[in-house]
Design a protein around this motif. Structure first.
Motif, short mmCIF file in Angstrom:
data_model
loop_
_atom_site.label_atom_id
_atom_site.label_comp_id
_atom_site.label_asym_id
_atom_site.label_seq_id
_atom_site.Cartn_x
_atom_site.Cartn_y
_atom_site.Cartn_z
N ARG A 7 -1.50 6.86 1.42
CA ARG A 7 -2.91 7.24 1.44
C ARG A 7 -3.81 6.08 1.84
O ARG A 7 -5.03 6.19 1.78
CB ARG A 7 -3.34 7.75 0.05
N TYR A 8 -3.21 4.94 2.19
CA TYR A 8 -3.96 3.73 2.56
C TYR A 8 -4.62 3.07 1.37
O TYR A 8 -5.56 2.28 1.54
CB TYR A 8 -4.98 4.01 3.68
N ASP A 9 -4.16 3.38 0.15
CA ASP A 9 -4.62 2.63 -1.01
C ASP A 9 -4.00 1.23 -0.97
O ASP A 9 -2.80 1.09 -0.72
CB ASP A 9 -4.20 3.30 -2.31
N GLY A 24 0.83 -1.20 0.00
CA GLY A 24 0.00 0.00 0.00
C GLY A 24 0.86 1.25 0.00
O GLY A 24 2.09 1.18 0.11
N ARG A 54 -10.79 4.80 4.01
CA ARG A 54 -12.20 5.00 3.64
C ARG A 54 -13.08 3.94 4.31
O ARG A 54 -14.18 4.23 4.80
CB ARG A 54 -12.34 4.96 2.12
N ASN A 96 -9.40 1.21 -0.28
CA ASN A 96 -8.72 2.15 0.62
C ASN A 96 -9.17 1.86 2.04
O ASN A 96 -10.35 1.97 2.36
CB ASN A 96 -9.05 3.59 0.22
N LEU A 127 -9.03 12.71 -0.57
CA LEU A 127 -9.39 11.70 0.44
C LEU A 127 -9.68 12.36 1.78
O LEU A 127 -10.70 12.06 2.43
CB LEU A 127 -8.27 10.68 0.58
#
Length: 294
Positions: free
Chosen positions: A130-132, A127, A159, A156, A202
């Motif tokens: 951005r936590y993608d 990852g 999210r 994500n 985000l």
């Protein structure tokens, strides 16, 4: 995410949490008008003039030397992540103002996907800040199946944590801790890359849709990607007590390889084996982006 605003809010929040006695200073008077240290007390502890510190806290870090930054970090009792964040903010202050920039879609090299698939008995995924979620092995797809249920790609986890809190509370046993860590790591990423358009979008989405995120973001807390433990409750195998290693990938700046393990012979190790067997019978959930050669 304006660097001057970030500097002002970060420094004032760190100052507010330190009582004079914690800094070895006498607390004169019973009615202090400020929470924590006064600006002049921080200046005294850091060995700078009051006027200089006032300018710094108003967002002017462009001319601060590394020695001054170290003195401020010491005066404000910053931990390692907070110190790094302060230096990131200072570097952004020194750089010419640049417009928001949209980063090209990140794809993971096919050789890295091969590395993930070679890790067969531990969930592993790659990852960014951005936590993608950019790539996973089969066991990680099974473990994070509730996250991947959202059709948006890249998936994500920030999210998921804030915009699907009921499912996130079911998956993460220590949900409040996880939520705080997610916001703190996003804040750290914002200090490194304040003009990242996807990150700005985000943070805006989470701020608009989640009161909890707004509270955690306003705390100004920061945290590094490091090792740790995570307790998860998977809908198929139940509770898992996992050790986490988050490793930076030097050839892929900004990406981390996350590996979840458990000691052999423990209930969690047995449940991971059971989860792997279950995953082998399931249709594969695509993560996000196809790996590329190179």
């Amino acid at each position: 995410m304006d660097p001057r605003t970030e500097i002002r809010e970060f420094l004032s929040s760190r100052r507010a949490r330190i009582a004079p006695e914690q800094a070895g200073l006498p607390a004169y008077g019973g009615n202090r008008r400020v929470k924590g240290l006064r600006r002049e007390e921080v200046a005294l502890l850091a060995g700078v003039s009051v006027d200089y510190y006032v300018r710094v806290e108003r967002g002017s870090l462009a001319g601060a030397s590394d020695g001054v930054l170290e003195a401020l970090a010491s005066a404000l009792q910053l931990d390692e992540a907070e110190r790094d964040h302060l230096f990131h903010l200072a570097r952004q202050s020194r750089a010419p103002r640049s417009p928001r920039r949209r980063r090209p879609a990140v794809t993971v090299r096919s050789t890295l996907q091969q590395v993930l698939e070679a890790i067969s008995d531990a969930p592993a995924w790659i990852g960014n800040g951005r936590y993608d979620v950019l790539a996973m092995n089969q066991l990680a797809r099974a473990l994070y199946s509730p996250v991947l249920a959202d059709p948006r790609r890249p998936a994500n986890t920030a999210r998921f944590v804030y915009l699907n809190p009921e499912a996130a509370r079911d998956l993460f046993v220590d949900y409040d801790h996880v939520a705080g860590a997610v916001a703190a790591k996003l804040r750290m990423e914002a200090g490194r890359n304040p003009h990242d358009e996807e990150l700005i979008a985000l943070v805006g989405e989470l701020s608009t849709c989640s009161e909890l995120f707004r509270q955690r973001w306003a705390s100004q807390d920061v945290r590094l990607h490091r090792s740790g433990r995570k307790r998860m409750h998977h809908p198929i195998v139940g509770q898992l007590d996992l050790d986490i290693e988050s490793l930076e990938l030097p050839a892929e700046p900004g990406l981390h390889l996350n590996i979840y393990t458990a000691p052999a012979g423990t209930p969690t190790a047995d449940k991971l084996a059971l989860l792997a067997s279950w995953a082998a019978t399931q249709q594969t959930l695509a993560t996000e982006l196809e790996p590329h050669n190179g």
